[in-house]
Design a protein around this motif. Structure first.
Motif, PDB file in Angstrom:
ATOM      1  N   TYR A  38      -2.098  -0.288  13.792  1.00 24.16           N
ATOM      2  CA  TYR A  38      -2.406   0.752  12.826  1.00 24.16           C
ATOM      3  C   TYR A  38      -1.183   1.370  12.145  1.00 24.16           C
ATOM      4  O   TYR A  38      -1.316   2.001  11.091  1.00 24.16           O
ATOM      5  N   ALA A  39       0.018   1.234  12.724  1.00 22.37           N
ATOM      6  CA  ALA A  39       1.180   1.924  12.164  1.00 22.37           C
ATOM      7  C   ALA A  39       2.459   1.158  12.467  1.00 22.37           C
ATOM      8  O   ALA A  39       2.519   0.347  13.397  1.00 22.37           O
ATOM      9  N   VAL A  40       3.493   1.454  11.671  1.00 23.03           N
ATOM     10  CA  VAL A  40       4.802   0.852  11.871  1.00 23.03           C
ATOM     11  C   VAL A  40       5.853   1.746  11.233  1.00 23.03           C
ATOM     12  O   VAL A  40       5.609   2.382  10.199  1.00 23.03           O
ATOM     13  N   GLY A  41       7.030   1.869  11.860  1.00 21.29           N
ATOM     14  CA  GLY A  41       8.103   2.675  11.302  1.00 21.29           C
ATOM     15  C   GLY A  41       8.824   1.952  10.178  1.00 21.29           C
ATOM     16  O   GLY A  41       8.540   0.800   9.855  1.00 21.29           O
ATOM     17  N   ASN A  42       9.795   2.658   9.590  1.00 23.60           N
ATOM     18  CA  ASN A  42      10.538   2.106   8.466  1.00 23.60           C
ATOM     19  C   ASN A  42      12.021   2.420   8.646  1.00 23.60           C
ATOM     20  O   ASN A  42      12.470   3.531   8.342  1.00 23.60           O
ATOM     21  N   PRO A  43      12.812   1.461   9.139  1.00 26.27           N
ATOM     22  CA  PRO A  43      14.243   1.724   9.375  1.00 26.27           C
ATOM     23  C   PRO A  43      15.068   1.833   8.106  1.00 26.27           C
ATOM     24  O   PRO A  43      16.249   2.172   8.163  1.00 26.27           O
ATOM     25  N   ASN A  44      14.464   1.559   6.940  1.00 25.91           N
ATOM     26  CA  ASN A  44      15.197   1.591   5.666  1.00 25.91           C
ATOM     27  C   ASN A  44      15.015   2.893   4.899  1.00 25.91           C
ATOM     28  O   ASN A  44      15.372   2.973   3.717  1.00 25.91           O
ATOM     29  N   LEU A  45      14.463   3.905   5.540  1.00 26.00           N
ATOM     30  CA  LEU A  45      14.243   5.181   4.855  1.00 26.00           C
ATOM     31  C   LEU A  45      15.565   5.848   4.482  1.00 26.00           C
ATOM     32  O   LEU A  45      16.564   5.737   5.194  1.00 26.00           O
TER      33      LEU A  45
ATOM     34  N   TRP B 279      10.606  12.510  -0.819  1.00 21.18           N
ATOM     35  CA  TRP B 279       9.827  13.079   0.280  1.00 21.18           C
ATOM     36  C   TRP B 279       9.201  11.940   1.084  1.00 21.18           C
ATOM     37  O   TRP B 279       8.540  11.064   0.555  1.00 21.18           O
ATOM     38  N   ILE B 280       9.407  11.985   2.402  1.00 20.80           N
ATOM     39  CA  ILE B 280       8.898  10.933   3.282  1.00 20.80           C
ATOM     40  C   ILE B 280       7.442  11.213   3.627  1.00 20.80           C
ATOM     41  O   ILE B 280       7.116  12.268   4.175  1.00 20.80           O
ATOM     42  N   VAL B 281       6.567  10.265   3.303  1.00 21.03           N
ATOM     43  CA  VAL B 281       5.133  10.419   3.538  1.00 21.03           C
ATOM     44  C   VAL B 281       4.609   9.150   4.207  1.00 21.03           C
ATOM     45  O   VAL B 281       4.979   8.032   3.834  1.00 21.03           O
ATOM     46  N   TRP B 282       3.743   9.345   5.214  1.00 21.29           N
ATOM     47  CA  TRP B 282       3.068   8.221   5.865  1.00 21.29           C
ATOM     48  C   TRP B 282       1.784   7.904   5.096  1.00 21.29           C
ATOM     49  O   TRP B 282       0.898   8.758   4.963  1.00 21.29           O
ATOM     50  N   LEU B 283       1.681   6.659   4.605  1.00 21.74           N
ATOM     51  CA  LEU B 283       0.499   6.219   3.869  1.00 21.74           C
ATOM     52  C   LEU B 283       0.177   4.771   4.241  1.00 21.74           C
ATOM     53  O   LEU B 283       1.073   4.013   4.664  1.00 21.74           O
ATOM     54  N   PRO B 284      -1.096   4.356   4.073  1.00 15.01           N
ATOM     55  CA  PRO B 284      -1.437   2.946   4.318  1.00 15.01           C
ATOM     56  C   PRO B 284      -0.686   2.033   3.348  1.00 15.01           C
ATOM     57  O   PRO B 284      -0.615   2.314   2.141  1.00 15.01           O
ATOM     58  N   ASP B 285      -0.116   0.946   3.871  1.00 12.88           N
ATOM     59  CA  ASP B 285       0.639  -0.006   3.069  1.00 12.88           C
ATOM     60  C   ASP B 285      -0.257  -1.201   2.743  1.00 12.88           C
ATOM     61  O   ASP B 285      -0.600  -2.000   3.617  1.00 12.88           O
ATOM     62  N   ALA B 286      -0.631  -1.320   1.463  1.00 14.82           N
ATOM     63  CA  ALA B 286      -1.543  -2.390   1.049  1.00 14.82           C
ATOM     64  C   ALA B 286      -0.932  -3.771   1.260  1.00 14.82           C
ATOM     65  O   ALA B 286      -1.652  -4.768   1.411  1.00 14.82           O
ATOM     66  N   GLN B 287       0.386  -3.865   1.273  1.00 16.14           N
ATOM     67  CA  GLN B 287       1.063  -5.146   1.452  1.00 16.14           C
ATOM     68  C   GLN B 287       1.303  -5.482   2.930  1.00 16.14           C
ATOM     69  O   GLN B 287       1.913  -6.502   3.241  1.00 16.14           O
ATOM     70  N   ASP B 288       0.851  -4.603   3.816  1.00 19.18           N
ATOM     71  CA  ASP B 288       1.057  -4.820   5.256  1.00 19.18           C
ATOM     72  C   ASP B 288      -0.226  -4.486   6.016  1.00 19.18           C
ATOM     73  O   ASP B 288      -0.239  -3.660   6.932  1.00 19.18           O
ATOM     74  N   ASN B 289      -1.329  -5.081   5.588  1.00 19.39           N
ATOM     75  CA  ASN B 289      -2.633  -4.921   6.259  1.00 19.39           C
ATOM     76  C   ASN B 289      -3.062  -3.464   6.365  1.00 19.39           C
ATOM     77  O   ASN B 289      -3.752  -3.071   7.307  1.00 19.39           O
ATOM     78  N   ASN B 290      -2.637  -2.656   5.388  1.00 19.20           N
ATOM     79  CA  ASN B 290      -3.011  -1.232   5.326  1.00 19.20           C
ATOM     80  C   ASN B 290      -2.576  -0.447   6.554  1.00 19.20           C
ATOM     81  O   ASN B 290      -3.184   0.573   6.905  1.00 19.20           O
ATOM     82  N   ARG B 291      -1.505  -0.913   7.207  1.00 21.31           N
ATOM     83  CA  ARG B 291      -0.953  -0.129   8.313  1.00 21.31           C
ATOM     84  C   ARG B 291      -0.224   1.093   7.765  1.00 21.31           C
ATOM     85  O   ARG B 291       0.428   1.035   6.721  1.00 21.31           O
ATOM     86  N   TRP B 292      -0.332   2.211   8.499  1.00 20.49           N
ATOM     87  CA  TRP B 292       0.352   3.435   8.080  1.00 20.49           C
ATOM     88  C   TRP B 292       1.860   3.240   8.234  1.00 20.49           C
ATOM     89  O   TRP B 292       2.341   2.797   9.278  1.00 20.49           O
ATOM     90  N   LYS B 293       2.585   3.617   7.178  1.00 21.05           N
ATOM     91  CA  LYS B 293       4.024   3.391   7.155  1.00 21.05           C
ATOM     92  C   LYS B 293       4.696   4.499   6.351  1.00 21.05           C
ATOM     93  O   LYS B 293       4.201   4.893   5.293  1.00 21.05           O
ATOM     94  N   PRO B 294       5.834   5.023   6.819  1.00 24.09           N
ATOM     95  CA  PRO B 294       6.525   6.073   6.060  1.00 24.09           C
ATOM     96  C   PRO B 294       7.363   5.471   4.923  1.00 24.09           C
ATOM     97  O   PRO B 294       8.003   4.426   5.097  1.00 24.09           O
ATOM     98  N   SER B 295       7.360   6.173   3.781  1.00 22.34           N
ATOM     99  CA  SER B 295       8.128   5.715   2.622  1.00 22.34           C
ATOM    100  C   SER B 295       8.639   6.918   1.835  1.00 22.34           C
ATOM    101  O   SER B 295       8.037   8.006   1.865  1.00 22.34           O
ATOM    102  N   ASN B 296       9.741   6.716   1.096  1.00 19.00           N
ATOM    103  CA  ASN B 296      10.295   7.763   0.215  1.00 19.00           C
ATOM    104  C   ASN B 296       9.606   7.698  -1.137  1.00 19.00           C
ATOM    105  O   ASN B 296      10.158   7.205  -2.123  1.00 19.00           O
ATOM    106  N   ILE B 297       8.367   8.171  -1.212  1.00 17.90           N
ATOM    107  CA  ILE B 297       7.607   7.966  -2.449  1.00 17.90           C
ATOM    108  C   ILE B 297       7.214   9.256  -3.150  1.00 17.90           C
ATOM    109  O   ILE B 297       6.719   9.206  -4.279  1.00 17.90           O
ATOM    110  N   SER B 298       7.419  10.399  -2.533  1.00 17.81           N
ATOM    111  CA  SER B 298       6.891  11.645  -3.103  1.00 17.81           C
ATOM    112  C   SER B 298       7.998  12.570  -3.584  1.00 17.81           C
ATOM    113  O   SER B 298       9.145  12.488  -3.146  1.00 17.81           O
ATOM    114  N   THR B 299       7.602  13.455  -4.497  1.00 12.60           N
ATOM    115  CA  THR B 299       8.471  14.513  -4.988  1.00 12.60           C
ATOM    116  C   THR B 299       7.712  15.831  -4.887  1.00 12.60           C
ATOM    117  O   THR B 299       6.557  15.922  -5.321  1.00 12.60           O
ATOM    118  N   GLY B 300       8.337  16.817  -4.306  1.00 13.72           N
ATOM    119  CA  GLY B 300       7.714  18.131  -4.183  1.00 13.72           C
ATOM    120  C   GLY B 300       8.367  19.141  -5.111  1.00 13.72           C
ATOM    121  O   GLY B 300       9.601  19.183  -5.221  1.00 13.72           O
TER     122      GLY B 300
END
Length: 641
Positions: free
Chosen positions: A431-438, A475-496
């Motif tokens: 269901y989830a995986v970390g991201n060492p490239n954050l 901003w680091i947010v955990w979201l389902p990754d469509a390219q990785d079987n929709n597993r939850w993964k953190p990414s730098n995708i948001s701006t607050g």
């Protein structure tokens, strides 16, 4: 890296030249207040910022309770997962990991998730609690993005000797005790504090998730908490002071049943936290020196037999800092510092044991101009994390004393937050995986405000206001990754983005034999998050647009009366749903007397006096009206002055 060193030296040189020219333009030599050995780099950074210190009367009235309840009474935004459950603070639209909680200069944010559980900190363990609105990465480093909670155990040498004990009993079968003892003189002192709380927390609530909105009782919310603090200080001379403080907290808390659940929860969370800090300060002939060392250990064990979960997470932190402070040109103070810290963590959910080394360097220059009517600060900070440089952060602040009572201020600061170890090292599961490239989150904030004070006879009025704008990128947010079987993964995708206005009013009146104190705060926050998902451009979750806090207290002879009120507007819980607005009111009445050299205080209080039905986090019930009684005893105290 050499370029960054050049930038730092150039900026400080320009500041020094500017201040020198200002000095030459003045006819008389500017006399600056003596810099005491207690002044620190962090205290210098209050220039241009708005910091609210909680008064001692409120601290006393909240003995036996947690920081969650204390801070909520001041009007700041608290997110709590049920009564006595996980509680975090959010200032100016930031997330739970964007407000630093600092104890004696040490940032307590967990390297695992970046947060601090305020419900695990008893109020009685600390002598001072303040909230700084607005972040500053040059001061406290990673995580000080939107605000800072400052906890201190200072002034021990000036406190009277003696002992104190307190007892509390209330609804939900709540039983609590706290005790403290202090011995010493003007050269050395030792203090011990203890706080314990045991509660069934089976409060009544109205279940809006069931047909007919039945009146029920909270289940599986029992708690047992212990906190111990030891504080020692030794004065070697008028110019040298050594302070050692350490605390331990043990929290055994059942995770309460969700309102929508038909099955009683069996989950439990066990937390043990330990921290010790050493602060050695010396005023040498040509500069002042401060050595700060700290060790922090935390472990969390979460179990849920119904779900077959048993998870153990631990971390250790070692912090070492050295600061040098030098007075220059008779009206400037330069502080330079170097720090090294290491984070070590282990978890059954990690790919491997986590290790993070951090080396930081910072510099701060404060200038006093026009007889200290103008105060300026310029600061820079750089950090090397596991061999890689993060973005350089800078801050500046200005205070101008326009008239006797009017102070104008402005500040601008950049800040950052490192990815948590959970973000980086979470192991690959279904269901989830970390991201060492954050990459680290990076942002900035600006303030423009004023403070006005009137002191006339027996009236003390303080009024302040601030306009603020802040932005946080990556901003680091955990979201389902469509390219990785929709597993939850953190990414730098948001701006607050946040903007708003804060105002604070404090009024004190002495009309013998009555003393009156009143506080009023209002915060307007327009906070939105932008990303590539369905939540793009929507308000940040659990951030109210309007927040009001008010309190009034009366002291008449041996009696005191206090009322706290807070208003919170509706909050989004996702892109579609909101929690409704609510009003909370608490009343406290106390009576004090003396007998045989000891002071006794007896009090009764009612929480949620208006019987409000509310939730701080969706699906977690909060208590209806409940009450408590308290007894405090101060035993024969003697002054050390």
């Amino acid at each position: 890296m050499y370029f960054r060193v050049g930038v730092i030296l150039f900026a400080l040189a320009i500041s020094g030249i500017t201040a020198a020219r200002a000095q030459m333009c003045l006819e008389d030599t500017i006399r600056v207040e003596e810099v005491t050995i207690y002044s620190t780099y962090r205290q210098l950074h209050t220039i241009g910022t708005n910091t609210i210190k909680i008064d001692t009367l409120r601290l006393t009235n909240f003995e036996g309770k947690s920081l969650t309840e204390l801070l909520q009474s001041t009007g700041v935004n608290i997110r709590s997962y049920g009564v006595g459950g996980l509680a975090t603070i959010a200032v100016r639209g930031g997330g739970s990991s964007h407000t630093a909680v600092v104890w004696n200069g040490i940032n307590l944010q967990s390297p695992l998730n970046g947060g601090v559980n305020l419900s695990q900190f008893p109020v009685s363990l600390f002598s001072s609690v303040s909230v700084q609105h607005g972040g500053n990465g040059t001061v406290y480093g990673s995580g000080a993005v939107s605000g800072i909670v400052i906890l201190e155990n200072g002034g021990l040498l000036l406190q009277p000797n003696g002992a104190r004990a307190g007892f509390i009993y209330g609804s939900g079968n709540t039983r609590g005790a706290n005790a403290s003892v202090k011995i010493g003189n003007s050269k050395s002192a030792l203090s011990f504090k203890y706080s314990g709380l045991f509660a069934d927390n089976d409060f009544e609530f109205i279940n809006t998730y069931k047909f007919g909105n039945p009146r029920e009782r909270i289940t599986n919310a029992q708690a047992a908490q212990h906190g111990i603090l030891a504080d020692a200080v030794l004065r070697f001379s008028n110019n040298a002071l050594w302070n050692i403080s350490g605390w331990f907290t043990h929290n055994d808390k059942n995770v309460q049943t969700l309102m929508s659940s038909s099955q009683i929860s069996q989950a439990n969370q066990l937390d043990n936290n330990f921290a010790v800090s050493s602060n050695l300060t010396g005023d040498l002939p040509f500069f002042s020196l401060k050595l700060r060392n700290a060790f922090i250990n935390g472990d969390n064990h979460f179990t849920d037999p119904a779900a077959g979960i048993s998870s153990l997470n631990t971390y250790k932190q070692l912090v070492n800092e050295i600061e040098l402070k030098k007075t220059m040109l008779k009206h400037q103070e330069l502080v330079v510092g170097l720090g090294y810290s290491v984070d070590i963590a282990s978890s059954q959910s990690y790919t491997e044991n986590a290790l993070r080394n951090r080396i930081s360097a910072y510099a701060s220059l404060v200038s006093h101009l026009l007889g200290s009517r103008i105060k300026l600060v310029l600061s820079l900070r750089d950090e090397l994390v596991n061999g890689s440089l993060i973005p350089l952060v800078a801050s500046s602040g200005l205070e101008f004393k326009a008239t006797k009572g009017l102070m104008l201020r402005a500040s601008a600061a950049s800040s950052y937050r490192l990815p948590t170890l959970n973000d980086l090292y979470w192991s690959s599961t279904t269901y989830a995986v970390g991201n060492p490239n954050l990459k680290p989150e990076y942002g900035w904030n600006t303030d423009l405000g004023f403070g006005y004070t009137i002191i006339q006879n027996d009236i003390n009025l303080k009024f302040s206001g601030s306009f603020f704008i802040s932005r946080l990128n990556r901003w680091i947010v955990w979201l389902p990754d469509a390219q990785d079987n929709n597993r939850w993964k953190p990414s730098n995708i948001s701006t607050g983005k946040s903007e708003g206005f804060e105002s604070f009013i404090s009024l004190g009146i002495k009309l013998v034999p009555i003393s009156i104190r009143s506080d009023l705060s209002y915060t307007f926050t327009n906070s939105k998050i932008y990303d590539s998902g369905s939540y793009n451009g929507k308000p940040m979750i659990y951030i109210p647009r309007h927040k009001v806090g008010a309190s009034i207290s009366f002291i008449y002879g041996q009696f005191n009366f206090g009322y706290n009120h807070s208003f919170t507007s509706e909050r989004y819980t996702d892109e579609l749903n909101t929690l409704p607005l609510y009003n909370l009111g608490d009343i406290y009445i106390g009576y004090s007397c003396k007998a045989r050299g000891s002071a006794f205080t007896f009090g009764v209080g009612v929480n949620n006096v208006w019987n409000e039905q509310y939730q701080l986090v969706r699906n977690y019930a909060m208590p209806l009206r409940n009450c408590f009684i308290r007894l405090n005893i101060d035993f024969q105290s003697k002054s050390t002055k």
